[in-house]
Design a protein around this motif. Structure first.
Motif, PDB file in Angstrom:
ATOM      1  N   LYS A   1      -3.596   3.559  -1.141  1.00  0.00           N
ATOM      2  CA  LYS A   1      -2.137   3.715  -1.215  1.00  0.00           C
ATOM      3  C   LYS A   1      -1.749   5.033  -0.547  1.00  0.00           C
ATOM      4  CE  LYS A   1      -1.227   0.432  -4.597  1.00  0.00           C
ATOM      5  NZ  LYS A   1      -0.092  -0.454  -4.879  1.00  0.00           N
ATOM      6  N   VAL A   2      -0.592   5.017   0.091  1.00  0.00           N
ATOM      7  CA  VAL A   2      -0.008   6.226   0.663  1.00  0.00           C
ATOM      8  C   VAL A   2       1.221   6.583  -0.163  1.00  0.00           C
ATOM      9  CG1 VAL A   2       1.052   7.276   2.692  1.00  0.00           C
ATOM     10  CG2 VAL A   2      -0.847   5.675   2.976  1.00  0.00           C
ATOM     11  N   VAL A   3       1.218   7.774  -0.753  1.00  0.00           N
ATOM     12  CA  VAL A   3       2.301   8.202  -1.637  1.00  0.00           C
ATOM     13  C   VAL A   3       3.397   8.859  -0.800  1.00  0.00           C
ATOM     14  CG1 VAL A   3       2.914   9.559  -3.669  1.00  0.00           C
ATOM     15  CG2 VAL A   3       0.611   8.610  -3.459  1.00  0.00           C
TER      16      VAL A   3
ATOM     17  N   ARG B   1       0.820  -1.210   0.000  1.00  0.00           N
ATOM     18  CA  ARG B   1       0.000   0.000   0.000  1.00  0.00           C
ATOM     19  C   ARG B   1       0.860   1.269   0.000  1.00  0.00           C
ATOM     20  NH1 ARG B   1      -4.029  -0.600   4.903  1.00  0.00           N
ATOM     21  NH2 ARG B   1      -4.829   1.374   4.074  1.00  0.00           N
ATOM     22  N   ILE B   2       2.143   1.100  -0.254  1.00  0.00           N
ATOM     23  CA  ILE B   2       3.054   2.235  -0.409  1.00  0.00           C
ATOM     24  C   ILE B   2       3.197   2.539  -1.897  1.00  0.00           C
ATOM     25  CG2 ILE B   2       5.418   3.056  -0.102  1.00  0.00           C
ATOM     26  CD1 ILE B   2       5.641   1.196   2.314  1.00  0.00           C
ATOM     27  N   ALA B   3       3.108   3.803  -2.255  1.00  0.00           N
ATOM     28  CA  ALA B   3       3.415   4.260  -3.615  1.00  0.00           C
ATOM     29  C   ALA B   3       4.567   5.245  -3.529  1.00  0.00           C
ATOM     30  CB  ALA B   3       2.188   4.915  -4.255  1.00  0.00           C
ATOM     31  N   ILE B   4       5.443   5.232  -4.508  1.00  0.00           N
ATOM     32  CA  ILE B   4       6.617   6.107  -4.500  1.00  0.00           C
ATOM     33  C   ILE B   4       6.306   7.387  -5.275  1.00  0.00           C
ATOM     34  CG2 ILE B   4       9.040   6.326  -5.101  1.00  0.00           C
ATOM     35  CD1 ILE B   4       8.442   4.265  -2.906  1.00  0.00           C
ATOM     36  N   GLY B   5       6.362   8.516  -4.581  1.00  0.00           N
ATOM     37  CA  GLY B   5       6.095   9.806  -5.210  1.00  0.00           C
ATOM     38  C   GLY B   5       7.217  10.221  -6.139  1.00  0.00           C
ATOM     39  N   GLY B   6       6.879  11.016  -7.150  1.00  0.00           N
ATOM     40  CA  GLY B   6       7.867  11.378  -8.158  1.00  0.00           C
ATOM     41  C   GLY B   6       8.420  12.779  -8.057  1.00  0.00           C
ATOM     42  N   SER B   7       7.853  13.610  -7.178  1.00  0.00           N
ATOM     43  CA  SER B   7       8.263  15.012  -7.131  1.00  0.00           C
ATOM     44  C   SER B   7       9.733  15.170  -6.770  1.00  0.00           C
ATOM     45  CB  SER B   7       7.387  15.775  -6.133  1.00  0.00           C
ATOM     46  OG  SER B   7       7.779  17.131  -6.054  1.00  0.00           O
ATOM     47  N   LYS B   8      10.162  14.572  -5.655  1.00  0.00           N
ATOM     48  CA  LYS B   8      11.557  14.696  -5.230  1.00  0.00           C
ATOM     49  C   LYS B   8      12.492  13.927  -6.156  1.00  0.00           C
ATOM     50  CE  LYS B   8      10.431  15.367  -0.339  1.00  0.00           C
ATOM     51  NZ  LYS B   8      10.559  14.811   1.035  1.00  0.00           N
TER      52      LYS B   8
END
Length: 584
Positions: free
Chosen positions: A559-561, A73-80
């Motif tokens: 999911k938590v980003v 349930r983890i998603a990897i954010g793309g901003s950083k």
């Protein structure tokens, strides 16, 4: 173990630090390109670094065959990640995630190419170095976004552009949701090219085309509420603004529905800060309007057939300990879609909720230029030794001895005792240069004293605000006071600001924890155990949320980003998820 058609050479660099090894993989694709993968350090790798080339080796903190559900349930954010310039960081984060059953990756703004390249390098690395196939993982999901565009001149305005603000490059930042703009973005997207298998003209492309069935691609309309910004500035009634935004969302969703029908994407969604804002806010985005627009778009593209269902599959909105309105919105959406009312519309029976900014809170709820609060504890060093001991801020009591020692050293260095002794013992007046140095030392001592006092005041709540204060006030003050600093003085100041920055992190973490424990002024009161980090508590809080409406049941947040600019951050998030499962 190495497929020579793909990998020319793999070199393991044994770097015996507490952080990582570096694996340099040279990939031959019409030209030589170097990729550096940073691998989180473990004791087993320290003893046998070449275990990285073993079929059984893994970056995982436990076997992926029996992965607990929460880590999925983890998603990897793309901003950083999209902002990083160091080669190898992106693929190392993705490779580490895949080996830990994390399969959802978000593209940052204008970051499609970086996500594609990072994903390709990571999967090639896993297949050829670790001899692992993507089929071992759940379905991979890549998400892109569109809406904002930046021009270099004022003359590049497109039909449907809504002005947001001037850009630093001299042009403007616009927001566009027209059907034509959506079609253009999908045509140009490298993620769409990857999903459709367009890059199958070489060995790498043919290999990746085999995994198309294992991939979902979701495109999101980014902040549709931005379409109403110009109308808001002109004082238009909120009702008219909302009607206009719904119309523009419908246009965008038509383009996205067509993209699904043509096989460019799997589904679409909405990534919106406005979904988490109350209805009284001028930048609020109505979830009802979003569903109405999706229903209309499905009808426009597919006609009035009874079995037509909208391709809207997800929403992404801010939810964290200080911004909780998104929980109510998510509950209402899921409950409505599970109710009999939904059956009259061309809407899906459920959509997934992605919580973004789980550890980053804004006092203005992300609508202005205010500095964010970070819901994190920090691992800070006890000495200047890179390999020395470190301590978590929630495990520390009071300021670390290192800070006190360096503070005293800095104050002593700039006490200008020798100048005062000249005046008293030699009974002569100081020269102009000596007086300026004395005044400068007094000013520096006063500035350092103020910085020290601020630590215990509880007024510093944002590290970003602290950094801005340093760059805009403190550094110019030092520059204006001294034409130049001798090497010893510069080194003393550098040491002070290094430990002061860590002391500020420690102070901010404790102030934030106290704020959450006490509550008040619109903040809920939380019972945070002293031995639990803020990030662990914040993520656990989101994973615990359940649907509480009349119709929908089960977990509220799918999911938590999380932003993981380094591979070791992925491992930390996985450990928190596994601990959550062990205690549930």
């Amino acid at each position: 173990l190495l497929d020579q058609a793909i990998i020319d050479q793999a070199i393991i660099i044994n770097q015996p630090s507490k952080f990582h090894y570096q694996v340099i993989v040279f990939i031959q694709k019409r030209r030589m390109r170097q990729t550096v993968l940073s691998i989180p350090y473990t004791r087993s790798l320290a003893r046998k670094p070449r275990a990285l080339l073993s079929k059984s080796s893994s970056l995982s903190t436990q076997s992926t065959d029996a992965a607990p559900p929460t880590r999925a349930r983890i998603a990897i954010g793309g901003s950083k990640l999209s902002q990083t310039q160091q080669d190898g960081i992106y693929p190392s984060v993705i490779a580490t995630s895949l080996q830990n059953s994390i399969t959802t990756f978000e593209s940052g703004l204008n970051g499609d190419e970086k996500l594609k390249r990072g994903y390709v390098d990571a999967t090639m690395f896993l297949r050829n170095v670790h001899n692992q196939e993507l089929e071992h993982h759940d379905k991979i999901e890549l998400t892109g976004r569109f809406g904002y565009r930046t021009t270099s001149t004022d003359d590049e305005r497109l039909s449907g552009d809504v002005m947001q603000e001037p850009s630093e490059s001299g042009g403007n930042i616009y927001h566009n949701l027209t059907t034509e703009y959506v079609q253009q973005q999908l045509e140009q997207s490298s993620l769409v090219g990857l999903y459709q298998g367009k890059d199958n003209h070489d060995d790498e492309g043919r290999l990746l085309s085999q995994f198309r069935e294992n991939m979902n691609l979701t495109y999101m309309a980014h902040n549709p509420e931005a379409q109403g910004s110009e109308m808001h500035v002109k004082g238009a009634p909120i009702g008219e603004i909302r009607e206009f935004i719904q119309e523009k969302m419908t246009d965008a969703f038509v383009g996205l529905e067509q993209g699904v029908a043509e096989g460019q994407i799997t589904s679409y969604g909405v990534c919106s800060n406005g979904l988490s804002l109350p209805s009284s806010h001028p930048l609020h985005l109505s979830w009802e309007d979003m569903l109405i627009a999706s229903n209309k778009a499905a009808g426009i593209v597919h006609g009035d057939a009874n079995d037509i269902v909208s391709s809207l599959s997800m929403i992404q909105l801010p939810i964290n300990l200080l911004e909780t309105h998104g929980l109510k919105v998510a509950n209402r959406i899921k409950d409505y879609l599970s109710s009999p009312e939904r059956e009259e519309a061309s809407l899906p029976s459920s959509i997934r909720v992605f919580a973004m900014r789980p550890l980053t809170c804004y006092p203005d709820r992300g609508t202005g230029t205010g500095h964010p609060f970070k819901l994190v504890d920090y691992l800070i060093p006890k000495s200047f030794d890179d390999n020395g001991d470190k301590i978590w801020t929630h495990d520390s009591e009071g300021l670390l001895p290192l800070y006190t020692a360096v503070l005293n050293e800095t104050m002593a260095h700039f006490d200008a005792t020798h100048l005062l002794e000249i005046k008293e013992e030699e009974e002569r007046e100081l020269t102009m240069e000596e007086r300026e140095t004395l005044d400068g030392c007094k000013l520096l001592q006063s500035m350092i004293h103020d910085l020290d006092v601020n630590l215990s005041s509880g007024q510093i709540r944002s590290f970003a605000a602290y950094e801005e204060d340093l760059y805009s006030k403190v550094v110019p003050l030092i520059h204006d006071t001294f034409e130049e600093l001798d090497a010893d003085s510069a080194d003393v100041l550098q040491r002070f600001f290094q430990v002061h920055g860590n002391a500020v992190r420690q102070s901010i973490a404790k102030t934030t924890r106290q704020l959450l424990k006490e509550g008040g002024d619109g903040v809920d009161k939380y019972d945070i155990p002293d031995n639990v980090s803020l990030q662990e508590f914040a993520l656990d809080y989101l994973w615990k949320q359940e649907c509480n409406g009349e119709h929908a049941k089960g977990p509220l947040i799918d999911k938590v980003v999380v932003g993981c600019p380094k591979a070791e951050h992925v491992v930390e998030a996985v450990k928190i998820a596994d601990k959550f499962d062990s205690l549930s």
